[in-house]
Design a protein around this motif. Structure first.
Motif, mmCIF file in Angstrom:
data_model
loop_
_atom_site.group_PDB
_atom_site.id
_atom_site.type_symbol
_atom_site.label_atom_id
_atom_site.label_comp_id
_atom_site.label_asym_id
_atom_site.label_seq_id
_atom_site.Cartn_x
_atom_site.Cartn_y
_atom_site.Cartn_z
ATOM 1 N N TYR A 172 1.498 4.168 -12.898
ATOM 2 C CA TYR A 172 2.890 3.840 -13.200
ATOM 3 C C TYR A 172 3.612 5.052 -13.796
ATOM 4 O O TYR A 172 4.777 5.317 -13.477
ATOM 5 C CB TYR A 172 2.959 2.679 -14.192
ATOM 6 C CG TYR A 172 2.395 1.372 -13.669
ATOM 7 C CD1 TYR A 172 2.436 1.078 -12.312
ATOM 8 C CD2 TYR A 172 1.830 0.436 -14.519
ATOM 9 C CE1 TYR A 172 1.923 -0.115 -11.827
ATOM 10 C CE2 TYR A 172 1.321 -0.765 -14.047
ATOM 11 C CZ TYR A 172 1.363 -1.029 -12.695
ATOM 12 O OH TYR A 172 0.858 -2.203 -12.221
ATOM 13 N N ARG A 176 6.930 6.831 -12.133
ATOM 14 C CA ARG A 176 8.180 7.082 -12.862
ATOM 15 C C ARG A 176 8.546 8.562 -12.830
ATOM 16 O O ARG A 176 9.715 8.929 -12.632
ATOM 17 C CB ARG A 176 8.043 6.625 -14.305
ATOM 18 C CG ARG A 176 9.282 6.932 -15.149
ATOM 19 C CD ARG A 176 9.132 6.429 -16.570
ATOM 20 N NE ARG A 176 10.314 6.735 -17.351
ATOM 21 C CZ ARG A 176 10.388 7.678 -18.288
ATOM 22 N NH1 ARG A 176 9.325 8.411 -18.574
ATOM 23 N NH2 ARG A 176 11.518 7.891 -18.947
ATOM 24 N N ALA A 185 15.500 7.821 -14.439
ATOM 25 C CA ALA A 185 14.434 6.857 -14.766
ATOM 26 C C ALA A 185 14.228 6.779 -16.277
ATOM 27 O O ALA A 185 13.134 6.495 -16.754
ATOM 28 C CB ALA A 185 13.139 7.252 -14.073
ATOM 29 N N PHE A 188 13.155 2.445 -17.368
ATOM 30 C CA PHE A 188 12.399 2.158 -16.138
ATOM 31 C C PHE A 188 11.283 1.177 -16.460
ATOM 32 O O PHE A 188 10.649 1.267 -17.514
ATOM 33 C CB PHE A 188 11.820 3.474 -15.606
ATOM 34 C CG PHE A 188 10.790 3.330 -14.516
ATOM 35 C CD1 PHE A 188 11.160 3.347 -13.187
ATOM 36 C CD2 PHE A 188 9.429 3.195 -14.824
ATOM 37 C CE1 PHE A 188 10.217 3.227 -12.180
ATOM 38 C CE2 PHE A 188 8.482 3.066 -13.824
ATOM 39 C CZ PHE A 188 8.886 3.082 -12.497
ATOM 40 N N VAL A 275 15.333 -0.038 -12.659
ATOM 41 C CA VAL A 275 15.900 0.981 -13.550
ATOM 42 C C VAL A 275 17.240 0.439 -14.041
ATOM 43 O O VAL A 275 17.858 -0.412 -13.402
ATOM 44 C CB VAL A 275 16.108 2.329 -12.827
ATOM 45 C CG1 VAL A 275 14.779 2.977 -12.497
ATOM 46 C CG2 VAL A 275 16.939 2.156 -11.557
#
Length: 570
Positions: A172, A176, A185, A188, A275
């Motif tokens: 993850y 991002r 971002a 996010f 986002v």
């Protein structure tokens, strides 16, 4: 005559006018239908520019408002080009002027903070007498092409991240970081949905305002996207509409703009990637929702892949626990095998005893002959009246020197047979030199030459005497092969080297090699090709067991063009 001349001139002018009108019509038709914007302008030495012609279509690229400014002043167009892109365009123009006068360049037009267009320019450029440069060409909008390329790159980077990452949290974070290169971002999150409990868990969440790991799905924007299975581009007014219509309820700090895309796998929504901005409604463009939608399928697959890997890891841990439960039984079996191996080691050392006695005999033969010569010389000196105190003292000194050498030989062999009680670091070069001392005279007696080369010495941990025995077993195997095959000039080549952080010793002979039908069996216990009574078949087996089991290394054998080639890596 004059009248006819006037009529001719009038007729010629009319024809020329018609051709001019026809050319203008063709040019107008070309300008209106070309899939780009036709431009003709001059670029002066003082960096100012003058527009000579500008075709329609610029409005579609930069909008009517900016296009109007550009038509009034061409300088407004060049203000849209970022400095780094402008410098690149300038360098390419200089190169084109020096070469074929043709220029093809790609650059950006920054229309606003979150609205950037890409264009591709094709120009012919010509120096003019007044020092200016005439530019004639067409500008094409390639924004969609660049966006597609950008999306492909992002998807490729996400796929690469999946292959390089084992944990979801790390994946993850990388997603991002990758998306952050092209959209904001700052706020996010990736949310996963549990339909059984109707809850949303924020598997990854970076937000300046709110924080909540697990919460009821309720009437959140995230749940709305999960239910509709459609991307949502939601500026503040759209969020207010959804609240007013009862589709969502306000939860947490209100956002000025929110973008969310469903993560769909096998027609089932497993979560949402989103986002948002709390301060600026212009943070995102509608194209950004297309970007998130484009990569969402790859992200969903990536999440599923990592989840599968984590499940496999948990299964492996359970299997490992099962293995631990059987550890005692395995250790008992290993202990029995070790007892058997120790018995084989003892048999091997006993089998080597005869070889060692032969080596001792070769080591002692020369000093014994020297002592016999000294004793004989004393007797002759006595008979001829030459025996005095000094002569006797010198003879005794020579005799004691030979006896000391013989005593040292016994100590060396005793040390060799004394087992090492603890593992310790030792020099491979030193152990090999000591091992060769035991056999060099025996080998010389059979006309076998040993070439010993040290490219790089290594210090390894283990039992030096066992390592020496493994080397000795291989040397004796090669010696026996040379003798059996009646090689007149036997030769052994020994090389000490280092590979990475491990020692590498190669031992090669010229005995003709090992038959291919038995080369895979030579390390088997009690396997021998020698006549009955001349071999036990445990020498090479013990060498392999010492190197592999006791020292964690490996031993490899193959045939070269001259003979067998052993490689020991520890």
């Amino acid at each position: 005559m004059e009248k006819d001349s006037d009529n001719h001139v009038t007729s010629y002018s009319k024809e020329a006018l018609e051709k001019l009108q026809e050319s203008e019509e063709l040019f107008r038709h070309f300008v209106e239908n070309v899939p780009g914007v036709v431009n003709i302008y001059k670029w002066f030495p003082d960096e100012t520019r003058q527009s000579l012609f500008q075709g329609p279509g610029l409005e579609k690229i930069i909008g009517e408002k900016l296009a109007g400014k550009v038509k009034e002043n061409i300088e407004e167009y060049f203000k849209l080009i970022p400095p780094e892109d402008f410098e690149k365009l300038d360098r390419e123009a200089v190169t084109a002027l020096k070469n074929d006068k043709k220029l093809k360049s790609e650059y950006r037009l920054v229309l606003s903070k979150n609205n950037v267009k890409w264009v591709q320019a094709h120009f012919s450029i010509f120096p003019q007498n007044d020092g200016s440069v005439l530019w004639q060409g067409i500008i094409f909008d390639i924004t969609q092409q660049k966006r597609a390329e950008r999306m492909q790159k992002i998807l490729y980077k996400i796929s690469a991240a999946v292959n390089e990452t084992e944990k979801l949290k790390e994946l993850y974070r990388k997603i991002r970081m990758i998306l952050g290169k092209v959209i904001d971002a700052t706020n996010f999150y990736i949310a996963l949905y549990d339909k059984h409990t109707d809850t949303i868990s924020l598997s990854y969440y970076v937000d300046k305002k709110d924080r909540s790991d697990v919460f009821p799905a309720g009437k959140t924007l995230t749940k709305y996207v999960i239910e509709t299975q459609k991307p949502l581009y939601a500026p503040k007014y759209k969020i207010d509409e959804l609240i007013h219509e009862g589709f969502v309820e306000e939860l947490g700090t209100p956002a000025q703009i929110w973008l969310g895309v469903p993560l769909i796998l096998e027609n089932e929504t497993i979560g949402v990637i989103a986002v948002q901005s709390y301060s600026d409604v212009n943070t995102y463009h509608r194209d950004d929702i297309n970007l998130l939608s484009y990569v969402s399928g790859g992200i969903a697959l990536a999440i599923k892949h990592i989840q599968t890997m984590e499940n496999l890891k948990r299964t492996n841990e359970e299997l490992h626990q099962l293995k631990e439960n059987l550890k005692n039984q395995i250790e008992e079996a290993i202990e029995k095998m070790r007892e058997k191996d120790h018995l084989l080691i003892k048999q091997s050392r006993n089998a080597a005893m005869g070889e060692m006695i032969g080596n001792i005999a070769h080591q002692w033969r020369q000093p014994l002959s020297a002592v016999a010569a000294i004793v004989q010389d004393i007797e002759d000196a006595y008979e001829y009246g030459e025996l005095d105190e000094k002569y006797l003292h010198d003879s005794i000194e020579k005799t004691m020197h030979q006896i000391s050498y013989m005593s040292q030989t016994i100590d060396d062999f005793r040390s060799f047979y004394k087992p090492n009680e603890e593992r310790r670091y030792f020099s491979v070069q030193k152990v090999l030199k000591n091992t060769l001392k035991f056999v060099e005279k025996s080998f010389r007696a059979h006309n076998i030459k040993i070439d010993f080369t040290v490219k790089k010495d290594c210090s390894i941990k283990g039992f030096p005497n066992e390592y020496s025995q493994a080397i000795l077993n291989i040397l004796n195997n090669s010696k026996d092969a040379i003798i059996e095959n009646k090689i007149e000039k036997g030769r052994l080549t020994i090389i000490v080297d280092q590979v990475d952080d491990r020692s590498k010793v190669t031992i090669g002979d010229n005995a003709g090699g090992i038959p291919e039908n038995i080369i895979d069996r030579i390390f088997d216990p009690y396997f021998t090709t020698k006549e009955q009574g001349r071999g036990t078949g445990i020498g090479l087996y013990m060498a392999k067991m010492i190197i592999k089991q006791n020292m964690g290394g490996k031993i490899i054998v193959k045939n070269s063009d001259k003979g067998a080639h052993f490689t020991l890596i520890v």
